[in-house]
Design an enzyme around this catalytic site. Structure first.
Site, short mmCIF file in Angstrom:
data_model
loop_
_atom_site.label_atom_id
_atom_site.label_comp_id
_atom_site.label_asym_id
_atom_site.label_seq_id
_atom_site.Cartn_x
_atom_site.Cartn_y
_atom_site.Cartn_z
N HIS A 1 -26.27 -71.80 -23.09
CA HIS A 1 -26.25 -71.86 -21.59
C HIS A 1 -24.07 -72.12 -21.77
O HIS A 1 -23.59 -72.04 -21.35
CB HIS A 1 -26.45 -73.75 -21.46
CG HIS A 1 -25.66 -74.41 -19.37
ND1 HIS A 1 -26.66 -73.59 -18.84
CD2 HIS A 1 -24.55 -74.81 -19.23
CE1 HIS A 1 -25.88 -74.38 -17.64
NE2 HIS A 1 -24.16 -75.13 -18.37
N GLU A 2 -23.83 -72.90 -22.65
CA GLU A 2 -22.53 -73.12 -22.85
C GLU A 2 -21.60 -72.10 -22.90
O GLU A 2 -20.36 -71.42 -22.14
CB GLU A 2 -21.68 -74.06 -23.76
CG GLU A 2 -22.53 -75.28 -23.28
CD GLU A 2 -21.95 -75.64 -21.79
OE1 GLU A 2 -20.74 -75.41 -21.35
OE2 GLU A 2 -22.69 -76.47 -21.36
N HIS B 1 -21.41 -69.59 -20.06
CA HIS B 1 -20.67 -69.73 -19.19
C HIS B 1 -18.97 -69.54 -20.12
O HIS B 1 -18.54 -68.66 -18.52
CB HIS B 1 -19.76 -71.21 -19.37
CG HIS B 1 -20.81 -72.62 -18.05
ND1 HIS B 1 -20.99 -71.98 -16.76
CD2 HIS B 1 -21.21 -73.33 -18.10
CE1 HIS B 1 -21.09 -72.54 -16.16
NE2 HIS B 1 -21.82 -73.61 -16.87
N GLU C 1 -24.05 -72.14 -12.65
CA GLU C 1 -24.97 -73.17 -13.01
C GLU C 1 -26.67 -72.55 -13.35
O GLU C 1 -27.09 -72.41 -14.56
CB GLU C 1 -24.90 -74.90 -12.68
CG GLU C 1 -24.14 -75.34 -13.16
CD GLU C 1 -23.92 -76.02 -14.67
OE1 GLU C 1 -24.41 -75.95 -15.69
OE2 GLU C 1 -22.30 -75.95 -14.93
#
Length: 297
Positions: free
Chosen positions: A140-141, A144, A217
């Site tokens: 997930h990071e 980003h 997100e």
């Protein structure tokens, strides 16, 4: 807390000093239409740009994050190896990997560019998540970073700030003229109107910025599902529910953490993250292995 306040004040003071110097050098007169646009752009983008350039430094200082330069144990080695593998899959340069002290389950990514970033996890995450779940959070990071969310968020905020500054002052001049003001620098009507509209337009700008923040997100969750697997990402978000809404991250970094806040009613408009259940449901609607889900869009 004192350290965070000091950094916040120092950053904003640096922005004001730098912009004042630039305006003086360029000979910008904020009373003209062109001058107003230049000033609005400088102030609108200036703070966001400087904050972006300093984001890694600020994150490290305010969280006390320990950057893993040489893994000291097997757990740190796994973290570094996992981020390296995901970064290669996402087509970005290896980010710095760090651990910060925090009881909640959380992680964040920040940095001035896709190839100059920091990915950090909390000690609470390492204690409460298994490796499949931690892998999904790292995905997930990394997503980003790969999506360029830090830069895009800066641009969105800069554009919104510029519009707020310009619109408030244009309307202020119209109102001041209607009230018969003849002061070249603006009369009482101008200053009162600008003061009120700065708050009103600023509030609307925050709603728009937070809407984009929630969208990214969902996109980062999909990226994490691609890098680690949909089921792992769902399991990670379900585990995250144990401490969702709790964070020890400084305000400057909270928007880039995986954990968001909890709000109801109109307050949801100002949330940086969607409700956790909405994120989980969005992932469940994705096919288990969908090659069309891309990290970079």
């Amino acid at each position: 807390m004192l350290k965070r306040i000091t950094l916040f004040l120092a950053t904003n003071l640096a922005v004001l000093v730098l912009l004042s110097i630039v305006m003086r050098v360029l000979g910008v007169n904020p009373q003209t239409s062109g001058g107003l646009l230049v000033v609005a752009t400088l102030f609108g983008f200036g703070g966001s740009f400087i904050s972006l350039m300093m984001s890694k430094w600020i994150a490290k200082r305010t969280t006390g994050a320990y950057v893993i330069e040489q893994p000291r144990n097997e757990s740190e080695r796994w973290l570094v190896d996992t981020v390296r593998r995901q970064a290669e899959a996402a087509g970005i340069r290896m980010p710095e990997v760090a651990i910060y002290e925090g009881p909640e389950i959380n992680a964040f990514a920040t940095g001035p560019s896709r190839n100059d970033a920091l990915v950090a996890v909390s000690t609470g995450l390492l204690r409460n998540m298994d490796r499949d779940e931690a892998e999904a959070v790292l995905g997930h990071e990394v997503s980003h970073v790969a999506n360029g969310d830090m830069v895009t968020m800066m641009l969105v905020q800069g554009v919104l700030n510029t519009f707020v500054i310009v619109l408030a002052r244009v309307v202020g001049r119209i109102v001041d003229g209607y009230l018969g003001g003849n002061n070249r620098n603006g009369g009482f009507g101008y200053f009162m109107t600008v003061m009120v509209l700065d708050m009103v337009f600023g509030l609307l700008a925050s709603v728009i910025a937070m809407c984009f923040s929630r969208y990214r997100e969902f996109r980062a969750d999909a990226g994490g599902a691609r890098l680690a697997g949909r089921d792992k990402m769902i399991s990670a978000l379900e585990k995250l529910s144990r401490t969702y809404g709790e964070t020890t991250l400084p305000k400057q970094v909270q928007a880039f953490g995986i954990s968001g806040g909890v709000a109801h009613g109109l307050r949801r408009l100002f949330m940086t993250h969607p409700p956790l259940q909405e994120r989980i449901e969005a992932l469940r609607r994705l096919p288990a292995a969908d090659p069309s889900v891309r990290v970079v869009t």
